[in-house]
Design a protein around this motif. Structure first.
Motif, PDB file in Angstrom:
ATOM      1  N   ASP A   1       0.801  -1.219   0.000  1.00 26.79           N
ATOM      2  CA  ASP A   1       0.000   0.000   0.000  1.00 26.79           C
ATOM      3  C   ASP A   1       0.836   1.273   0.000  1.00 26.79           C
TER       4      ASP A   1
ATOM      5  N   LEU B   1       2.170   1.843  -3.392  1.00 36.10           N
ATOM      6  CA  LEU B   1       1.042   2.144  -4.274  1.00 36.10           C
ATOM      7  C   LEU B   1       0.594   3.590  -4.077  1.00 36.10           C
ATOM      8  N   LYS B   2       0.527   3.976  -2.813  1.00 34.59           N
ATOM      9  CA  LYS B   2       0.098   5.331  -2.494  1.00 34.59           C
ATOM     10  C   LYS B   2       1.101   6.365  -3.020  1.00 34.59           C
TER      11      LYS B   2
ATOM     12  N   PHE C   1       0.737   6.628  -6.711  1.00 34.23           N
ATOM     13  CA  PHE C   1      -0.529   7.297  -7.026  1.00 34.23           C
ATOM     14  C   PHE C   1      -0.391   8.815  -6.880  1.00 34.23           C
ATOM     15  N   CYS C   2       0.211   9.247  -5.778  1.00 30.42           N
ATOM     16  CA  CYS C   2       0.354  10.692  -5.543  1.00 30.42           C
ATOM     17  C   CYS C   2       1.350  11.318  -6.515  1.00 30.42           C
TER      18      CYS C   2
ATOM     19  N   LEU D   1      -1.996  11.472  -9.678  1.00 33.68           N
ATOM     20  CA  LEU D   1      -2.708  12.707  -9.339  1.00 33.68           C
ATOM     21  C   LEU D   1      -2.336  13.900 -10.234  1.00 33.68           C
TER      22      LEU D   1
ATOM     23  N   GLN E   1     -13.478   8.979 -10.482  1.00 33.18           N
ATOM     24  CA  GLN E   1     -13.248   8.125  -9.312  1.00 33.18           C
ATOM     25  C   GLN E   1     -13.195   6.651  -9.733  1.00 33.18           C
ATOM     26  N   ASP E   2     -14.074   6.253 -10.669  1.00 37.11           N
ATOM     27  CA  ASP E   2     -14.041   4.875 -11.190  1.00 37.11           C
ATOM     28  C   ASP E   2     -12.683   4.576 -11.813  1.00 37.11           C
TER      29      ASP E   2
ATOM     30  N   TYR F   1      -9.795   6.013 -11.183  1.00 36.41           N
ATOM     31  CA  TYR F   1      -8.775   5.879 -10.137  1.00 36.41           C
ATOM     32  C   TYR F   1      -8.841   4.482  -9.504  1.00 36.41           C
ATOM     33  N   GLU F   2     -10.053   4.053  -9.252  1.00 33.44           N
ATOM     34  CA  GLU F   2     -10.241   2.756  -8.620  1.00 33.44           C
ATOM     35  C   GLU F   2      -9.634   1.652  -9.490  1.00 33.44           C
TER      36      GLU F   2
ATOM     37  N   LEU G   1      -5.781   1.823  -9.647  1.00 34.58           N
ATOM     38  CA  LEU G   1      -5.127   1.261  -8.460  1.00 34.58           C
ATOM     39  C   LEU G   1      -5.224  -0.256  -8.451  1.00 34.58           C
ATOM     40  N   GLN G   2      -6.383  -0.755  -8.880  1.00 32.10           N
ATOM     41  CA  GLN G   2      -6.548  -2.201  -8.943  1.00 32.10           C
ATOM     42  C   GLN G   2      -5.501  -2.831  -9.868  1.00 32.10           C
TER      43      GLN G   2
ATOM     44  N   ARG H   1      -1.790  -2.514  -8.555  1.00 29.55           N
ATOM     45  CA  ARG H   1      -1.493  -3.392  -7.431  1.00 29.55           C
ATOM     46  C   ARG H   1      -0.645  -4.587  -7.833  1.00 29.55           C
TER      47      ARG H   1
END
Lengths: 323, 189
Positions: free
Chosen positions: B4, B7-8, B11-12, B16, B41-42, B44-45, B48-49, B52
Motif C-alpha cells: 500500500d 502504491l500510495k 498514485f500521488c 494525481l 473516481q471509477d 482511479y479505482e 489502483l486495482q 497493485r
C-alpha cells in the motif's frame, strides 16, 4: 450526492478526525478497516491527504522570497492577507500627524528591558507610556521627540500608550508589518509567529511591500490578529476571552476547556519546572479554571486528585504526567 | 503484489498530476458533465486495482487506457442511455497518453495553494487557516469562532475537498450535495 462525492465526503471526514487530539488507536484501526473495504476508498483518501498535506506549506513561505506576488483580487474578507514577504513586523500606534518636523531633539534615549522565566515587570517609559513584560521577554526601546520605537525580541508584552501629538509609537516584532492605532493591546512573539490582541483602540494591519494605501485592514477591540510567515489573519473573540489571555498581568492563568497539552505549555512558559506529557489521550484532557502561573505544585496536585493522573519526577528534572 | 505504501506514493506522484488531463478527457468524451467526478473516481479505482499487480512503467499511457476502456464499457452497459451520451465511441480521442501537469516550480505550487485558499468561501477559509496556521483542533476552532463543532467539521471537510479539486486542476467549487434524479442528470443538449 453521487457515489464518488459520497466517498470523498467520507474520506474528508476521516482525514479531519485523524488530526484531532482525541484520535485513538481504535480510530486508527477503524480507518484502516474503512480503507481496506474498497480500493475506491483508498483512492479518495490518498487524493485528499496528498493535497491537504501540500496545503501545510501556506505557513512556510520563504521569508525572503522576492517572487512577484499574485495580483490582489478583491477578497470577500479583508483579513486574509496572504503573501506578505516582509522585512519586519511593525506595529505602529500612528496617532495623527506622522509628519512631524525634524527638530533638534535631545539625544534619543535607548533602553533594554527583560524578564526571566516566571518574571513579570512593569516599565514606565519617559513619555508616560507603560509596558508590562510577561515571562521570558526581551524588548528594546528608543524614545525621541518625534517617535517612539519598541523592538519586541521575544516574549509577550502589554502596552498602554500615552497619546502624544506628532509622535508615533511603533512596535517591531517579526516578519510582517502591522500598524496599530490604539492605546491598549498586547503583542506576543514566538519566533515568527506574532499575536496581537486589542483591548482598546484600533489595529491597522499592513503589508509594507505593497505600499501604504493598498492593503490595509483595521481590527477593532475584541479582535486578535495572528501573523505567521507570510500569512495573516484576524478573528473576533469576546472581550472576556481577550481579557482571559491577559490575566498573566496579575499572575493568573485562566483556561476554559483548554487541552492539557496547551495548559502545560502555558505553565512551562512561566516556570523552570517543566511539565511533559507524552500520552496523547492525556494531552487531550480539557482543563478549565484559574491558576497561579507560578504555582506548578498546586496545579500538579489538582491533576493527581481531580483527574487521577500520575505525576513522576524524571531524571532530567521534568515532571512527567501520565494516566 | 505492490504494498500500500508504494502504491500510495506512486498514485500521488504519477497519477494525481494527471487529474486535470484526465478530467478534460472524460468531459470531452462523455455528454453528461454531472458524471465526470464519478467516472474519474471509477478510473482511479481501476488504475489502483491494476497497479497493485505491478506499477506500470508509463502512468500517462496506463491511465489513458483505463479511462478509455471504462468509458466504452459504461456506454455499452447503459442501454437505456441514448446513443448521444457518448459523443462517438470510435472517436474517443486525445493522444493515447495523458500528460501530467508540467512540473510546477515550488513557488508556483505555493501560489496555487494560496489561490485555492482565496477561492474558498470565507467561513470555510477561516476554518482551514486556523487548522493550518495555528494548528487548532476542530473543538478549539469552534471555541475560537464561537460556532458549533458541527459547523467547523462541515466547513473543514468542504474546504479539504475544494482545495483538492482546485490544486489538482479543477475549479475549487465547494461540492455541496446536489438533488439527485434523472432529470437533473440529463444533459442539456
Amino acid at each position: 450526492m453521487t457515489r464518488a462525492q459520497d466517498i470523498e465526503a467520507k474520506a474528508a471526514e476521516w482525514l479531519m478526525r485523524r488530526e484531532q487530539p482525541q484520535w485513538s488507536e481504535a480510530d486508527q484501526a477503524a480507518l484502516a478497516g474503512w480503507l481496506d473495504e474498497s480500493i475506491a476508498h483508498k483512492a479518495a483518501f490518498w487524493r485528499l491527504e496528498h493535497t491537504w498535506q501540500m496545503a501545510d506549506r501556506i505557513g512556510a513561505f520563504a521569508a525572503r522570497d522576492n517572487a512577484p506576488r499574485p495580483r490582489r483580487r478583491s477578497l470577500p474578507l479583508k483579513w486574509w492577507q496572504a503573501s506578505a514577504l516582509a522585512a519586519s513586523l511593525l506595529l505602529a500606534i500612528a496617532f495623527i500627524g506622522l509628519h512631524s518636523s525634524p527638530t533638534s531633539a535631545p539625544q534619543p534615549r535607548a533602553d533594554t528591558f527583560d524578564t526571566g522565566v516566571g518574571g513579570h515587570r512593569i516599565v514606565a517609559l519617559v513619555d508616560g507610556s507603560r509596558i508590562e513584560l510577561n515571562t521570558a521577554t526581551m524588548l528594546r526601546t528608543m524614545i525621541s521627540n518625534e517617535r517612539r520605537d519598541v523592538w519586541l525580541d521575544r516574549g509577550e508584552a502589554f502596552f498602554e500608550v500615552t497619546h502624544i501629538e506628532n509622535s508615533v509609537f511603533v512596535v517591531h516584532a517579526g516578519p510582517r508589518t502591522i500598524t496599530v492605532v490604539g492605546t491598549q493591546f498586547s503583542v506576543r512573539r514566538e519566533g515568527d509567529k506574532v499575536t496581537v490582541a486589542v483591548l482598546k483602540g484600533r489595529v491597522r494591519v499592513e503589508d509594507p511591500l505593497r505600499g501604504e494605501s493598498s492593503a490595509m485592514t483595521t481590527v477593532t477591540p475584541g479582535d486578535v490578529a495572528i501573523g505567521l510567515g507570510s500569512s495573516m489573519m484576524v478573528f473576533s473573540k469576546p472581550i472576556a476571552a481577550i481579557e482571559d489571555k491577559l490575566t498573566w498581568r496579575d499572575g493568573r492563568l485562566v483556561f476554559a476547556a483548554t487541552s492539557l497539552a496547551e495548559v502545560a505549555d502555558e505553565f512551562n512558559r512561566y516556570n523552570h519546572q517543566q511539565l511533559v506529557i507524552s500520552d496523547p489521550a492525556v494531552a487531550a484532557i480539557r482543563i478549565s479554571g484559574t491558576f497561579k502561573a507560578s504555582n506548578v505544585e498546586a496545579f500538579v496536585r489538582l491533576l493527581k486528585q481531580a483527574y487521577g493522573l500520575k505525576v513522576e519526577s524524571a531524571a532530567d528534572g521534568t515532571l512527567r504526567i501520565s494516566a | 503484489m505492490v504494498d500500500d505504501q508504494a502504491l500510495k506514493e506512486w498514485f500521488c506522484r504519477e497519477v494525481l498530476p494527471l487529474e486535470r488531463a484526465l478530467s478534460a478527457f472524460i468531459r470531452r468524451n462523455w455528454r453528461d458533465a454531472a458524471e465526470v467526478v464519478d467516472l474519474r473516481q471509477d478510473v482511479y479505482e481501476r488504475v489502483l486495482q491494476g497497479a497493485r499487480h505491478g506499477l506500470p512503467a508509463q502512468a500517462g499511457r496506463f491511465v489513458y487506457t483505463v479511462a478509455r476502456n471504462h468509458l466504452i464499457n459504461r456506454a455499452k452497459r447503459a442501454r437505456i442511455v441514448s446513443f448521444d451520451v457518448v459523443v462517438d465511441l470510435d472517436a474517443i480521442s486525445g493522444s493515447d497518453v495523458l500528460e501530467p501537469e508540467r512540473q510546477a516550480l515550488a513557488r508556483e505550487e505555493l501560489r496555487r495553494i494560496q489561490l485555492g485558499l482565496e477561492k474558498l468561501p470565507p467561513r470555510c477559509r477561516q476554518v482551514v487557516l486556523l487548522r493550518k496556521i495555528q494548528g487548532l483542533s476542530t473543538r478549539e476552532t469552534a471555541d475560537e469562532l464561537g460556532v458549533g463543532i458541527d459547523t467547523v467539521e462541515k466547513q473543514m471537510t468542504l474546504g479539504m475537498r475544494a482545495l483538492a479539486n482546485f490544486m489538482l486542476g479543477g475549479s475549487a467549487k465547494v461540492q455541496r450535495s446536489r438533488v439527485p434524479g434523472l432529470l437533473a442528470r440529463r444533459p442539456a443538449r
